[in-house]
Design an enzyme around this catalytic site. Sequence first.
Site, PDB file in Angstrom:
ATOM      1  N   SER A 220       0.852  -1.164  -0.055  1.00  0.00           N
ATOM      2  CA  SER A 220       0.042   0.057   0.056  1.00  0.00           C
ATOM      3  C   SER A 220       0.944   1.077  -0.126  1.00  0.00           C
ATOM      4  CB  SER A 220      -0.967  -0.075   1.236  1.00  0.00           C
ATOM      5  OG  SER A 220       0.005   0.086   2.446  1.00  0.00           O
ATOM      6  N   LYS A 221       0.011   2.409  -0.283  1.00  0.00           N
ATOM      7  CA  LYS A 221       0.975   3.664  -0.200  1.00  0.00           C
ATOM      8  C   LYS A 221       1.685   3.775   0.974  1.00  0.00           C
ATOM      9  CE  LYS A 221      -0.799   8.277  -0.637  1.00  0.00           C
ATOM     10  NZ  LYS A 221      -0.514   8.806   0.712  1.00  0.00           N
TER      11      LYS A 221
END
Length: 528
Positions: free
Chosen positions: A283-284
């Site tokens: 994820s980011k």
Amino acid sequence: MVTLNFTFAALKFYSTMDRKVRVRFAPSPTGPLHMGGVRTALYNYLFAKKHDGDFLLRIEDTDQTRYVEGAEAYIQEALKWCGILPNEGQGYGGDVGPYKQSERKEQDLYRKYAQQLLDEDKAYYAFDTPEELEQMREDLKKAGVAAPQYNAISRMRMKNSVSLSTEEVEKRIANGDPYVIRIKIPRNEEIKFKDMIRGWVSVHSSNLDDKVLYKSDGMPTYHLANIVDDHLMNITHVIRGEEWLPSAPMHVYLYEAFGWENTRPEFAHLPLLLKPDGNGKLSKRDGDRLGFPVFPLEWQDPETKEVSSGYREKGYFPEAFVNILAFLGWNPGTNQEVFSMEELIESFSFERVGKAGAKYDPDKARWFNQQYLRSKSNEAIADELLAFHDEIEEIKQVEKPYLAEVCGLMKERATFLADIPREGAYLFHPADDFDEKTVRKKWKEDSAGLMEEWADELESLNEFTAEKVEESFKSFLEKKELGIGRVLPLFRLLLTGQGMGPSMFAIAALLGKEESLKRMKNGISTLG
RNA sequence: GCCGCGUUCGUCUAGGGGUCCAGGACGCCGCCCUUUCACGGCGGUAGCACGGGUUCAAAUCCCGUACGCGGUACCA
């Protein structure tokens, strides 16, 4: 049963064999394209090119509440940077457009298909409010139902065109009551399909939900729009992330419900990209936390103004980025690891795509970039530096042939383009200071005198090439009866300020006689 | 919870019954090369999740368990 499956598979095989391969990448413009998304695009592209097929880009923006400004442009730019170019689709034209679902909806392309299902009793109207839905799920849970769903059993207690009288339904619709259209999943059926990566996947219809196909805002859901568009666009292979696997049986059922089973695309569900440490998908946040980009291009959130770093801005070559992505879930079965796009196209196949999620390894990613950097010519590297790093002052202060020579000297010890002018800054201008540790270890009382003598030797050279400097240096050592390790580090210190780096003779030759002598003189007077 | 998918060195993976006391790459460690750093070369470290089967023989086939992930929205 086994015989049946085999026959079915064989039929499927023939039905898709004679069709031109057409695949699509269908992202939602809800934010910047994640590297996992880019990989999905890449595999679609590789498969299409491998089979002389079409690769289309379709924008799936049926959820208007999640629209993000600039996301679509980002997708376009990211694909371009990677060289994953659609030959049809949003921004590229084609015969079966528009390629953006909100525009397709404008043309009323979806409603009639929902109507077809309604007419054939394969879908129904539902009037339940969100509160009623929640209540139903809660009630079922309390009653001990393990998986509360809107299905063949529970639909009878809800407000829909199956449970309600025809008059009541007509009244509600005439009245303008909001409604959705739900698929009517059969009660007792085994739904199976053969995934190109996972083999047979089978789910009982009792585990499927009567999913909403048409929302009350007049928009189709992903499920409807996706199947209708893939059919209308003659898609032959659906290649997407594993997160879609659970809804794939429902999609298979939809193709049957529409009577499109003979042209139903094949499915390939790609393994997920996992975070480097621990578990879970990349994820980011992981990028921020571990210091590597998760997006191809830098992105600034239009609302929060928060900036997420990108591979391009971090100095990765697009070829390297593509190579990295290709190897996250796929491998050629040989020892070759560096692959150009052409080679990837040549070698790619789903037989060699793994089933398990792949953890992203930033170290390996750096290694790939280094491989590409080293394989480029000095001139090409100089060109790229000038083209992509105009923020670096040094490279603009020298002639390009000189820059190319610097690249030749530095590229083997660099990972990114920008490493070259940074680590070799002394090739552009005298160092600001001298490496303290080297001074302490190597600069002795007699060093100044020794270097003055060596400077005189250099002064007398007519030809100031690496070979001549080296030759002269060797005879100087002989004359002084000193070891190379006593003298060369001093020479390096004076010219570069460093204790390490490329061949000293090449550096001196590159700097030239005048500059070398000047630096020696200045250095000697500074260090004493 | 339920449904689905998965599980070979720390990581990416090769391996599809015997040729595997499991091969390559990244990382790490050591040695060599080198003025040095890097490159390169050589070597090393480390793995078939567990338990049952099937078989003369299983990392490879079957079943179960554990663990992980995904899904379970009028999101995609």
